[in-house]
Design an enzyme around this catalytic site. Structure first.
Site, PDB file in Angstrom:
ATOM      1  N   SER A  52     135.290  46.040  64.816  1.00 32.39           N
ATOM      2  CA  SER A  52     134.567  47.360  63.795  1.00 32.39           C
ATOM      3  C   SER A  52     134.169  45.936  62.877  1.00 32.39           C
ATOM      4  O   SER A  52     133.573  47.042  61.684  1.00 32.39           O
ATOM      5  CB  SER A  52     135.142  48.692  63.249  1.00 32.39           C
ATOM      6  N   ASN A  69     143.803  56.168  61.768  1.00 36.00           N
ATOM      7  CA  ASN A  69     143.208  57.827  61.626  1.00 36.00           C
ATOM      8  C   ASN A  69     143.482  57.782  60.315  1.00 36.00           C
ATOM      9  O   ASN A  69     142.285  58.607  59.705  1.00 36.00           O
ATOM     10  CB  ASN A  69     144.137  58.509  62.752  1.00 36.00           C
ATOM     11  N   THR A 109      95.023  73.833  49.664  1.00 37.19           N
ATOM     12  CA  THR A 109      96.493  74.161  51.084  1.00 37.19           C
ATOM     13  C   THR A 109      95.413  73.944  51.688  1.00 37.19           C
ATOM     14  O   THR A 109      94.814  73.965  52.095  1.00 37.19           O
ATOM     15  CB  THR A 109      96.288  75.593  50.761  1.00 37.19           C
ATOM     16  N   HIS A 110      96.341  73.735  53.293  1.00 39.75           N
ATOM     17  CA  HIS A 110      95.464  73.241  54.580  1.00 39.75           C
ATOM     18  C   HIS A 110      94.675  71.919  54.585  1.00 39.75           C
ATOM     19  O   HIS A 110      93.802  72.079  54.592  1.00 39.75           O
ATOM     20  CB  HIS A 110      94.151  74.762  54.649  1.00 39.75           C
ATOM     21  N   SER A 144      95.885  42.442  53.125  1.00 41.05           N
ATOM     22  CA  SER A 144      96.057  42.152  54.704  1.00 41.05           C
ATOM     23  C   SER A 144      95.983  41.069  54.801  1.00 41.05           C
ATOM     24  O   SER A 144      95.072  39.927  54.081  1.00 41.05           O
ATOM     25  CB  SER A 144      94.450  43.490  55.436  1.00 41.05           C
ATOM     26  N   LYS A 187      91.419  44.358  51.402  1.00 43.73           N
ATOM     27  CA  LYS A 187      92.188  45.339  51.079  1.00 43.73           C
ATOM     28  C   LYS A 187      93.467  45.698  50.515  1.00 43.73           C
ATOM     29  O   LYS A 187      94.180  44.500  49.761  1.00 43.73           O
ATOM     30  CB  LYS A 187      93.079  45.341  52.055  1.00 43.73           C
ATOM     31  N   ASN A 207      96.573  47.238  50.372  1.00 44.46           N
ATOM     32  CA  ASN A 207      97.053  48.493  51.214  1.00 44.46           C
ATOM     33  C   ASN A 207      98.459  49.253  50.780  1.00 44.46           C
ATOM     34  O   ASN A 207      99.242  48.645  49.750  1.00 44.46           O
ATOM     35  CB  ASN A 207      97.841  48.445  52.554  1.00 44.46           C
ATOM     36  N   GLU A 241     104.113  53.701  52.126  1.00 45.49           N
ATOM     37  CA  GLU A 241     104.296  53.943  53.758  1.00 45.49           C
ATOM     38  C   GLU A 241     104.885  53.546  54.772  1.00 45.49           C
ATOM     39  O   GLU A 241     105.964  54.628  55.477  1.00 45.49           O
ATOM     40  CB  GLU A 241     103.314  52.727  54.340  1.00 45.49           C
ATOM     41  N   GLN A 280     134.278  55.614  65.326  1.00 43.33           N
ATOM     42  CA  GLN A 280     134.700  54.336  64.616  1.00 43.33           C
ATOM     43  C   GLN A 280     133.200  54.144  64.822  1.00 43.33           C
ATOM     44  O   GLN A 280     132.481  53.773  63.958  1.00 43.33           O
ATOM     45  CB  GLN A 280     134.487  53.026  65.795  1.00 43.33           C
ATOM     46  N   LYS A 325     130.178  54.870  61.758  1.00 42.51           N
ATOM     47  CA  LYS A 325     130.224  54.210  59.595  1.00 42.51           C
ATOM     48  C   LYS A 325     128.685  53.438  59.825  1.00 42.51           C
ATOM     49  O   LYS A 325     127.750  53.344  58.770  1.00 42.51           O
ATOM     50  CB  LYS A 325     131.002  52.842  60.179  1.00 42.51           C
TER      51      LYS A 325
END
Ligand code: ARG
Length: 472
Positions: free
Chosen positions: A33, A120, A165-166, A287, A293, A295, A300, A332, A335
């Site tokens: 590990s 442990n 709403t919606h 882009s 563009k 973006n 995102e 183990q 992590k």
């Protein structure tokens, strides 16, 4: 990860005497590990120092041994910090790497450090110490982000936008009110992390492999030295419990869920179809094919990274569900998901803290979009109710008016008082001149003037409350 800077090699592993053949290279790589748990080095040393001090105070090791152990561990700490430490895959994990280096540096005293301890309870302690630090950083970052929302909300405290709403225009709201919704969400995230911290802040050390130890240890002393609130009450539970990591990952998922919802809004708002906001260029990219563009890459990607953080939570839940008590090597695997969630959340929060105060809103676009959707229809219905109509009838009356306006391509506020009465099918005394106050966007938001409402007054109070809670 090779060249020996310590005394243990593959032939003399910490547990090797019982074995008649070494593990294959593949098994060694599979079971090691060190590739990720090296990140526990600092807290591992911190834990070892406290353990050694207690062993010395309890006369389990001599003060000469303790002094040597302390000097050796401090040197190793420096070597790691300065990047001079050579991690060895053959030594499996962070604990054995450090112990081997210690013994190489100081000889027999180094071999006494592991008295009354097992990896442990050592690793269980390390993860708690590591996560405690990480939680503290995350809480501080969340509070910074909340201040960023407050700052932006102040700037746009009375700017009108369409409340949806919606995803359909519902009622006018203020931008400040919308932004402060996120300050609330991230506030609950803070309290979830504070809660998680409370439960994790107990010391597993002293549980040894699983059953405790026969040495006259003082667990409370180690807890005190390491800043724990107490000691874990059951050794089996202490070495095998990873609830705290799951709780953290669950809180991390909720933080990212909140970030993701906000990101989705930013992406929509920045689309020319909405045109509500601009993000600073440094959070966007272009882009490679379409020169026009810009973006919103950061929102995102944050929305996308929410998926991996949710995945980490499911990984940990699945990791634990089949494990009989006590410690199993499965653990183990705790992590990487934990580190990944912690890293993703802190990076995301840092970027958003930088970005949020610099978002700019296009006030005229927002107003235009609000006006387009009959956002004050509920206000008109409420007006009729105040004039004595039952709400259901008022709802119906305004629906008629909205239908009429849609056909005429007009807004409710554009109708003359007589046309409005006609469109609502109501008698003259039901609607008088004061109706136009409630049909304006400002009139609508100002009237929602109670705790939790969108009126600018209330937003100012909400901002003050959040700020006060942070400076406490
Ligand atoms: N690297 C191990 C882990 O992360 C440390 C504990 C190993 N204990 C053991 N009995 N093999 O869980």
């Amino acid at each position: 990860m090779s060249s020996s800077n310590n005394s243990l090699d593959n032939k003399s592993k910490a547990w090797s005497a019982r074995f008649s053949e070494p593990v294959s290279e593949l098994v060694q790589r599979y079971t090691a590990s060190i590739g990720f748990d090296y990140r526990l080095a600092q807290v591992d040393i911190q834990g070892s120092l406290a353990h050694a001090q207690m062993l010395c105070e309890q006369k389990i090791i001599s003060s000469e041994d303790f002094v040597q152990i302390r000097t050796g561990l401090q040197q190793i700490d420096q070597e790691i910090l300065q990047g001079h430490f050579t991690w060895q895959l053959e030594l499996e994990d962070v604990h054995l790497n450090i112990e081997a280096r210690l013994t190489h540096l100081i000889g027999d005293a180094g071999k006494r450090l592991h008295t009354a301890r097992s990896r442990n309870d050592q690793v269980a302690t390390d993860i708690r110490l590591w996560l405690r630090l990480s939680i503290d950083q995350t809480i501080a970052q969340l509070q910074e982000l909340r201040l960023g929302f407050c700052h932006l909300a102040e700037k746009y405290v009375s700017t009108i936008m369409p409340g949806l709403t919606h995803l359909q225009v519902a009622q006018p709201i203020t931008v400040g009110h919308h932004l402060m919704a996120y300050a609330e969400m991230f506030g609950r995230d803070v309290s979830r992390l504070q809660d998680c911290r409370k439960r994790l802040n107990y010391l597993p050390l002293g549980s040894a492999a699983l059953a405790g130890t026969s040495y006259p240890i003082q667990r409370e002393r180690v807890a005190e030295l390491l800043g724990f609130d107490g000691v874990c009450q059951n050794s089996l539970d202490a070495v095998s419990d990873r609830d705290f990591a799951i709780e953290f990952c669950s809180s991390a998922s909720l933080i990212m869920t909140h970030i993701s919802r906000f990101s989705e809004e930013l992406v929509l708002w920045m689309s020319p179809a909405f045109g509500f906001i601009q993000l600073p260029d440094r959070f966007c990219t272009g882009s490679s094919i379409m020169p026009q563009k810009k973006n919103p890459d950061v929102p995102e990607l944050a929305r996308g990274k929410t998926g991996r953080v949710n995945g980490n939570l499911v990984s940990l839940l699945t990791l634990m569900k089949g494990q009989a008590l006590a410690y199993n090597k499965d653990n183990q695997e705790d992590k990487e998901p934990l580190f990944d969630s912690a890293d993703t959340v802190i990076d995301t929060l840092r970027i958003f803290t930088d970005m949020v105060p610099h978002i700019t809103f296009n006030e005229s676009k927002l107003r235009e979009a609000t006006l387009r959707g009959f956002a004050t229809a509920t206000d008109l219905a409420d007006y009729l109710v105040k004039k004595g109509m039952a709400f259901r009838d008022a709802h119906e009356a305004v629906a008629n008016a909205v239908k009429y306006c849609s056909q005429q391509k007009m807004d409710l506020a554009d109708l003359s008082i007589n046309d409005l009465r006609k469109a609502c099918h109501v008698s003259d005394e039901m609607i008088s001149d004061d109706v136009f106050q409630c049909l304006t966007l400002e009139g609508s938001v100002n009237s929602r003037n109670h705790v939790g409402g969108t009126a600018p007054n209330q937003v100012i109070a909400a901002i003050a409350k959040v700020k006060a809670s942070i400076s406490k």
